[in-house]
Design a protein around this motif. Structure first.
Motif, PDB file in Angstrom:
ATOM      1  N   GLY A  59       0.813  -1.210   0.000  1.00 21.53           N
ATOM      2  CA  GLY A  59       0.000   0.000   0.000  1.00 21.53           C
ATOM      3  C   GLY A  59       0.844   1.257   0.000  1.00 21.53           C
ATOM      4  O   GLY A  59       2.080   1.211  -0.020  1.00 21.53           O
ATOM      5  N   ALA A  60       0.178   2.376   0.030  1.00 26.10           N
ATOM      6  CA  ALA A  60       0.853   3.677  -0.019  1.00 26.10           C
ATOM      7  C   ALA A  60       1.802   3.884   1.161  1.00 26.10           C
ATOM      8  O   ALA A  60       2.819   4.569   1.028  1.00 26.10           O
ATOM      9  CB  ALA A  60      -0.181   4.793  -0.075  1.00 26.10           C
ATOM     10  N   HIS A  61       1.497   3.279   2.311  1.00 24.96           N
ATOM     11  CA  HIS A  61       2.390   3.384   3.468  1.00 24.96           C
ATOM     12  C   HIS A  61       3.769   2.816   3.148  1.00 24.96           C
ATOM     13  O   HIS A  61       4.771   3.292   3.667  1.00 24.96           O
ATOM     14  CB  HIS A  61       1.814   2.621   4.671  1.00 24.96           C
ATOM     15  CG  HIS A  61       0.687   3.316   5.353  1.00 24.96           C
ATOM     16  ND1 HIS A  61       0.886   4.337   6.249  1.00 24.96           N
ATOM     17  CD2 HIS A  61      -0.636   3.124   5.288  1.00 24.96           C
ATOM     18  CE1 HIS A  61      -0.281   4.750   6.712  1.00 24.96           C
ATOM     19  NE2 HIS A  61      -1.240   4.028   6.131  1.00 24.96           N
ATOM     20  N   ASN A  62       3.809   1.786   2.314  1.00 24.61           N
ATOM     21  CA  ASN A  62       5.081   1.155   1.954  1.00 24.61           C
ATOM     22  C   ASN A  62       5.986   2.055   1.135  1.00 24.61           C
ATOM     23  O   ASN A  62       7.187   1.802   1.019  1.00 24.61           O
ATOM     24  CB  ASN A  62       4.853  -0.145   1.187  1.00 24.61           C
ATOM     25  CG  ASN A  62       4.064  -1.161   1.977  1.00 24.61           C
ATOM     26  OD1 ASN A  62       2.959  -1.513   1.580  1.00 24.61           O
ATOM     27  ND2 ASN A  62       4.592  -1.620   3.085  1.00 24.61           N
ATOM     28  N   PHE A  63       5.419   3.107   0.559  1.00 24.38           N
ATOM     29  CA  PHE A  63       6.181   4.002  -0.285  1.00 24.38           C
ATOM     30  C   PHE A  63       6.276   5.421   0.279  1.00 24.38           C
ATOM     31  O   PHE A  63       6.667   6.355  -0.413  1.00 24.38           O
ATOM     32  CB  PHE A  63       5.554   4.041  -1.700  1.00 24.38           C
ATOM     33  CG  PHE A  63       5.537   2.690  -2.347  1.00 24.38           C
ATOM     34  CD1 PHE A  63       6.682   2.171  -2.919  1.00 24.38           C
ATOM     35  CD2 PHE A  63       4.391   1.927  -2.337  1.00 24.38           C
ATOM     36  CE1 PHE A  63       6.687   0.915  -3.486  1.00 24.38           C
ATOM     37  CE2 PHE A  63       4.364   0.661  -2.923  1.00 24.38           C
ATOM     38  CZ  PHE A  63       5.521   0.158  -3.500  1.00 24.38           C
ATOM     39  N   GLY A  64       5.886   5.586   1.546  1.00 24.15           N
ATOM     40  CA  GLY A  64       5.979   6.902   2.174  1.00 24.15           C
ATOM     41  C   GLY A  64       4.959   7.899   1.667  1.00 24.15           C
ATOM     42  O   GLY A  64       5.203   9.098   1.669  1.00 24.15           O
ATOM     43  N   CYS A  65       3.796   7.384   1.257  1.00 25.60           N
ATOM     44  CA  CYS A  65       2.763   8.250   0.676  1.00 25.60           C
ATOM     45  C   CYS A  65       1.444   8.135   1.414  1.00 25.60           C
ATOM     46  O   CYS A  65       0.374   8.306   0.815  1.00 25.60           O
ATOM     47  CB  CYS A  65       2.557   7.887  -0.798  1.00 25.60           C
ATOM     48  SG  CYS A  65       3.988   8.199  -1.819  1.00 25.60           S
ATOM     49  N   ALA A  66       1.486   7.843   2.716  1.00 28.94           N
ATOM     50  CA  ALA A  66       0.251   7.729   3.484  1.00 28.94           C
ATOM     51  C   ALA A  66       0.515   8.049   4.946  1.00 28.94           C
ATOM     52  O   ALA A  66       1.605   7.790   5.464  1.00 28.94           O
ATOM     53  CB  ALA A  66      -0.341   6.327   3.354  1.00 28.94           C
ATOM     54  N   VAL A  67      -0.488   8.602   5.583  1.00 28.89           N
ATOM     55  CA  VAL A  67      -0.436   8.910   7.021  1.00 28.89           C
ATOM     56  C   VAL A  67      -1.788   8.512   7.606  1.00 28.89           C
ATOM     57  O   VAL A  67      -2.833   8.829   7.043  1.00 28.89           O
ATOM     58  CB  VAL A  67      -0.206  10.411   7.283  1.00 28.89           C
ATOM     59  CG1 VAL A  67      -0.244  10.711   8.771  1.00 28.89           C
ATOM     60  CG2 VAL A  67       1.108  10.858   6.684  1.00 28.89           C
ATOM     61  N   ASP A  68      -1.737   7.813   8.724  1.00 26.07           N
ATOM     62  CA  ASP A  68      -2.954   7.536   9.477  1.00 26.07           C
ATOM     63  C   ASP A  68      -2.967   8.467  10.683  1.00 26.07           C
ATOM     64  O   ASP A  68      -2.003   8.529  11.435  1.00 26.07           O
ATOM     65  CB  ASP A  68      -2.974   6.082   9.978  1.00 26.07           C
ATOM     66  CG  ASP A  68      -3.130   5.063   8.862  1.00 26.07           C
ATOM     67  OD1 ASP A  68      -3.590   5.444   7.776  1.00 26.07           O
ATOM     68  OD2 ASP A  68      -2.788   3.892   9.086  1.00 26.07           O
ATOM     69  N   PHE A  69      -4.061   9.210  10.801  1.00 31.79           N
ATOM     70  CA  PHE A  69      -4.234  10.086  11.955  1.00 31.79           C
ATOM     71  C   PHE A  69      -5.169   9.411  12.945  1.00 31.79           C
ATOM     72  O   PHE A  69      -6.072   8.689  12.563  1.00 31.79           O
ATOM     73  CB  PHE A  69      -4.825  11.434  11.530  1.00 31.79           C
ATOM     74  CG  PHE A  69      -3.908  12.236  10.654  1.00 31.79           C
ATOM     75  CD1 PHE A  69      -2.809  12.878  11.188  1.00 31.79           C
ATOM     76  CD2 PHE A  69      -4.161  12.360   9.293  1.00 31.79           C
ATOM     77  CE1 PHE A  69      -1.962  13.637  10.380  1.00 31.79           C
ATOM     78  CE2 PHE A  69      -3.322  13.112   8.483  1.00 31.79           C
ATOM     79  CZ  PHE A  69      -2.232  13.736   9.023  1.00 31.79           C
ATOM     80  N   GLY A  70      -4.948   9.674  14.211  1.00 31.06           N
ATOM     81  CA  GLY A  70      -5.807   9.077  15.224  1.00 31.06           C
ATOM     82  C   GLY A  70      -6.113  10.055  16.309  1.00 31.06           C
ATOM     83  O   GLY A  70      -5.662  11.153  16.362  1.00 31.06           O
TER      84      GLY A  70
END
Length: 70
Positions: A59-70
């Motif tokens: 997924g995008a997290h694997n390529f440094g293109c995603a952030v999950d906010f909590g």
């Protein structure tokens, strides 16, 4: 396995956009915002998918293109 919450794990061009977004949310809108996860190893992505929190093996997290906010 600990979660990666560092903005340094993001692609530079994506990080700039996230920093701007966070500035608006935190400073301008006074909303408390926390980063839950940024970068993700392939092993972590497999675990997330197995837990049902993602449909993707990569997924995008694997390529440094995603952030999950909590």
């Amino acid at each position: 396995m600990s979660l990666d919450k560092s903005l340094d794990s993001l692609r530079p061009e994506f990080r700039v956009r996230i920093e701007r977004l966070m500035h608006v949310i935190v400073d301008d809108l006074s909303i408390d915002l926390r980063i839950h996860e940024t970068g993700r190893s392939r092993e972590r992505q497999v675990d997330v998918k197995a837990a049902g929190a993602s449909k993707n093996t990569v997924g995008a997290h694997n390529f440094g293109c995603a952030v999950d906010f909590g």
